[in-house]
Design a protein around this motif. Structure first.
Motif, PDB file in Angstrom:
ATOM      1  N   LEU A  12       0.834  -1.206   0.000  1.00  0.00           N
ATOM      2  CA  LEU A  12       0.000   0.000   0.000  1.00  0.00           C
ATOM      3  C   LEU A  12       0.867   1.254   0.000  1.00  0.00           C
ATOM      4  O   LEU A  12       1.968   1.264   0.558  1.00  0.00           O
ATOM      5  CB  LEU A  12      -0.907   0.014   1.228  1.00  0.00           C
ATOM      6  N   THR A  13       0.330   2.311  -0.599  1.00  0.00           N
ATOM      7  CA  THR A  13       1.019   3.594  -0.583  1.00  0.00           C
ATOM      8  C   THR A  13       0.677   4.335   0.697  1.00  0.00           C
ATOM      9  O   THR A  13      -0.259   3.953   1.419  1.00  0.00           O
ATOM     10  CB  THR A  13       0.596   4.453  -1.796  1.00  0.00           C
ATOM     11  N   ASN A  14       1.419   5.405   0.983  1.00  0.00           N
ATOM     12  CA  ASN A  14       1.124   6.216   2.174  1.00  0.00           C
ATOM     13  C   ASN A  14      -0.299   6.749   2.119  1.00  0.00           C
ATOM     14  O   ASN A  14      -0.994   6.799   3.143  1.00  0.00           O
ATOM     15  CB  ASN A  14       2.109   7.370   2.300  1.00  0.00           C
ATOM     16  N   ARG A  15      -0.747   7.129   0.945  1.00  0.00           N
ATOM     17  CA  ARG A  15      -2.101   7.649   0.788  1.00  0.00           C
ATOM     18  C   ARG A  15      -3.140   6.565   1.119  1.00  0.00           C
ATOM     19  O   ARG A  15      -4.139   6.833   1.795  1.00  0.00           O
ATOM     20  CB  ARG A  15      -2.277   8.156  -0.633  1.00  0.00           C
ATOM     21  N   ASP A  16      -2.910   5.364   0.656  1.00  0.00           N
ATOM     22  CA  ASP A  16      -3.822   4.247   0.947  1.00  0.00           C
ATOM     23  C   ASP A  16      -3.840   3.930   2.447  1.00  0.00           C
ATOM     24  O   ASP A  16      -4.891   3.638   3.026  1.00  0.00           O
ATOM     25  CB  ASP A  16      -3.421   2.992   0.180  1.00  0.00           C
ATOM     26  N   ILE A  17      -2.679   3.987   3.070  1.00  0.00           N
ATOM     27  CA  ILE A  17      -2.582   3.700   4.501  1.00  0.00           C
ATOM     28  C   ILE A  17      -3.358   4.743   5.294  1.00  0.00           C
ATOM     29  O   ILE A  17      -4.099   4.408   6.227  1.00  0.00           O
ATOM     30  CB  ILE A  17      -1.106   3.634   4.939  1.00  0.00           C
ATOM     31  N   MET A  18      -3.225   6.011   4.917  1.00  0.00           N
ATOM     32  CA  MET A  18      -3.972   7.076   5.602  1.00  0.00           C
ATOM     33  C   MET A  18      -5.474   6.883   5.424  1.00  0.00           C
ATOM     34  O   MET A  18      -6.253   7.085   6.352  1.00  0.00           O
ATOM     35  CB  MET A  18      -3.548   8.452   5.088  1.00  0.00           C
ATOM     36  N   ARG A  19      -5.886   6.465   4.227  1.00  0.00           N
ATOM     37  CA  ARG A  19      -7.306   6.214   3.980  1.00  0.00           C
ATOM     38  C   ARG A  19      -7.813   5.102   4.895  1.00  0.00           C
ATOM     39  O   ARG A  19      -8.900   5.197   5.479  1.00  0.00           O
ATOM     40  CB  ARG A  19      -7.509   5.841   2.512  1.00  0.00           C
ATOM     41  N   CYS A  20      -7.018   4.050   5.070  1.00  0.00           N
ATOM     42  CA  CYS A  20      -7.394   2.947   5.962  1.00  0.00           C
ATOM     43  C   CYS A  20      -7.516   3.423   7.408  1.00  0.00           C
ATOM     44  O   CYS A  20      -8.457   3.041   8.120  1.00  0.00           O
ATOM     45  CB  CYS A  20      -6.370   1.818   5.879  1.00  0.00           C
ATOM     46  N   LEU A  21      -6.560   4.249   7.825  1.00  0.00           N
ATOM     47  CA  LEU A  21      -6.610   4.768   9.196  1.00  0.00           C
ATOM     48  C   LEU A  21      -7.833   5.649   9.414  1.00  0.00           C
ATOM     49  O   LEU A  21      -8.499   5.558  10.447  1.00  0.00           O
ATOM     50  CB  LEU A  21      -5.336   5.542   9.513  1.00  0.00           C
ATOM     51  N   LYS A  22      -8.133   6.495   8.443  1.00  0.00           N
ATOM     52  CA  LYS A  22      -9.306   7.370   8.555  1.00  0.00           C
ATOM     53  C   LYS A  22     -10.591   6.544   8.609  1.00  0.00           C
ATOM     54  O   LYS A  22     -11.507   6.855   9.372  1.00  0.00           O
ATOM     55  CB  LYS A  22      -9.356   8.350   7.393  1.00  0.00           C
ATOM     56  N   ARG A  23     -10.654   5.497   7.820  1.00  0.00           N
ATOM     57  CA  ARG A  23     -11.834   4.640   7.835  1.00  0.00           C
ATOM     58  C   ARG A  23     -11.979   3.971   9.200  1.00  0.00           C
ATOM     59  O   ARG A  23     -13.081   3.871   9.750  1.00  0.00           O
ATOM     60  CB  ARG A  23     -11.747   3.572   6.753  1.00  0.00           C
ATOM     61  N   HIS A  24     -10.865   3.517   9.767  1.00  0.00           N
ATOM     62  CA  HIS A  24     -10.900   2.885  11.083  1.00  0.00           C
ATOM     63  C   HIS A  24     -11.407   3.867  12.143  1.00  0.00           C
ATOM     64  O   HIS A  24     -12.260   3.523  12.971  1.00  0.00           O
ATOM     65  CB  HIS A  24      -9.515   2.365  11.464  1.00  0.00           C
ATOM     66  N   VAL A  25     -10.900   5.092  12.120  1.00  0.00           N
ATOM     67  CA  VAL A  25     -11.337   6.113  13.082  1.00  0.00           C
ATOM     68  C   VAL A  25     -12.828   6.397  12.906  1.00  0.00           C
ATOM     69  O   VAL A  25     -13.576   6.478  13.883  1.00  0.00           O
ATOM     70  CB  VAL A  25     -10.497   7.401  12.935  1.00  0.00           C
ATOM     71  N   ALA A  26     -13.279   6.539  11.659  1.00  0.00           N
ATOM     72  CA  ALA A  26     -14.696   6.803  11.397  1.00  0.00           C
ATOM     73  C   ALA A  26     -15.563   5.658  11.911  1.00  0.00           C
ATOM     74  O   ALA A  26     -16.633   5.891  12.498  1.00  0.00           O
ATOM     75  CB  ALA A  26     -14.925   7.011   9.906  1.00  0.00           C
ATOM     76  N   ASN A  27     -15.126   4.420  11.713  1.00  0.00           N
ATOM     77  CA  ASN A  27     -15.895   3.270  12.213  1.00  0.00           C
ATOM     78  C   ASN A  27     -15.971   3.267  13.737  1.00  0.00           C
ATOM     79  O   ASN A  27     -17.013   2.943  14.315  1.00  0.00           O
ATOM     80  CB  ASN A  27     -15.286   1.956  11.712  1.00  0.00           C
ATOM     81  N   GLU A  28     -14.874   3.615  14.402  1.00  0.00           N
ATOM     82  CA  GLU A  28     -14.861   3.678  15.865  1.00  0.00           C
ATOM     83  C   GLU A  28     -15.814   4.754  16.376  1.00  0.00           C
ATOM     84  O   GLU A  28     -16.562   4.542  17.338  1.00  0.00           O
ATOM     85  CB  GLU A  28     -13.448   3.929  16.384  1.00  0.00           C
ATOM     86  N   ILE A  29     -15.789   5.906  15.749  1.00  0.00           N
ATOM     87  CA  ILE A  29     -16.666   7.013  16.171  1.00  0.00           C
ATOM     88  C   ILE A  29     -18.125   6.633  15.944  1.00  0.00           C
ATOM     89  O   ILE A  29     -18.981   6.867  16.804  1.00  0.00           O
ATOM     90  CB  ILE A  29     -16.300   8.312  15.430  1.00  0.00           C
ATOM     91  N   TYR A  30     -18.420   6.063  14.803  1.00  0.00           N
ATOM     92  CA  TYR A  30     -19.791   5.646  14.502  1.00  0.00           C
ATOM     93  C   TYR A  30     -20.290   4.630  15.537  1.00  0.00           C
ATOM     94  O   TYR A  30     -21.408   4.750  16.047  1.00  0.00           O
ATOM     95  CB  TYR A  30     -19.860   5.064  13.091  1.00  0.00           C
ATOM     96  N   ALA A  31     -19.457   3.662  15.867  1.00  0.00           N
ATOM     97  CA  ALA A  31     -19.849   2.659  16.856  1.00  0.00           C
ATOM     98  C   ALA A  31     -20.072   3.292  18.222  1.00  0.00           C
ATOM     99  O   ALA A  31     -21.008   2.933  18.945  1.00  0.00           O
ATOM    100  CB  ALA A  31     -18.786   1.569  16.946  1.00  0.00           C
ATOM    101  N   ALA A  32     -19.228   4.252  18.583  1.00  0.00           N
ATOM    102  CA  ALA A  32     -19.388   4.926  19.876  1.00  0.00           C
ATOM    103  C   ALA A  32     -20.668   5.762  19.912  1.00  0.00           C
ATOM    104  O   ALA A  32     -21.321   5.864  20.955  1.00  0.00           O
ATOM    105  CB  ALA A  32     -18.180   5.804  20.158  1.00  0.00           C
ATOM    106  N   LEU A  33     -21.043   6.346  18.786  1.00  0.00           N
ATOM    107  CA  LEU A  33     -22.278   7.125  18.741  1.00  0.00           C
ATOM    108  C   LEU A  33     -23.513   6.236  18.844  1.00  0.00           C
ATOM    109  O   LEU A  33     -24.499   6.601  19.486  1.00  0.00           O
ATOM    110  CB  LEU A  33     -22.343   7.947  17.447  1.00  0.00           C
ATOM    111  N   LEU A  34     -23.463   5.076  18.205  1.00  0.00           N
ATOM    112  CA  LEU A  34     -24.609   4.172  18.260  1.00  0.00           C
ATOM    113  C   LEU A  34     -24.731   3.444  19.590  1.00  0.00           C
ATOM    114  O   LEU A  34     -25.835   3.139  20.035  1.00  0.00           O
ATOM    115  CB  LEU A  34     -24.522   3.141  17.133  1.00  0.00           C
TER     116      LEU A  34
END
Length: 101
Positions: A12-34
C-alpha cells in the motif's frame, strides 16, 4: 509506525494507509455514537450529592488535589474524567454522614 511499515510491506502507498486509518477512526466514532458507554460521567449526580452534604466545591477540590475549575467542568458535564469522578465519589462517601435506615 509499525502499522505503516506492515501496510507498506503489503504494497500500500502512504495515501492508501492514511485512507485505511481514517476509515478505522470513522468506524470507531460511529460505533461509539450508536452504542454509548455505560460509564458516562455522572457529574450532575456528583454536584447534587456534594450540595446535599453541604460541601463547597473548593473544599472538595482541595481534598482531591485538583483545581476547582476542573471539578466544576466535571460537574456541569463539559469534561469527561472517569478517574476524577471516581475519586470525587469516594471522597464524598467518606465526607458524608452515614445514612440511617
Amino acid at each position: 509506525m509499525a502499522y505503516f511499515e506492515r501496510r507498506r510491506a503489503e504494497g500500500l502507498t502512504n495515501r492508501d494507509i492514511m485512507r485505511c486509518l481514517k476509515r478505522h477512526v470513522a468506524n470507531e466514532i460511529y460505533a461509539a455514537l450508536l452504542n454509548p458507554a455505560a460509564d458516562n460521567p455522572t457529574g450532575h449526580e456528583l454536584r447534587a450529592q456534594r450540595q446535599q452534604i453541604g460541601i463547597p466545591i473548593s473544599i472538595l477540590a482541595a481534598t482531591l488535589g485538583v483545581p476547582y475549575q476542573r471539578l466544576r467542568r466535571l460537574e456541569i458535564g463539559t469534561r469527561a474524567d472517569p478517574e476524577l469522578e471516581q475519586r470525587a465519589s469516594l471522597a464524598l462517601a467518606q465526607l458524608s454522614p452515614p445514612e440511617t435506615a
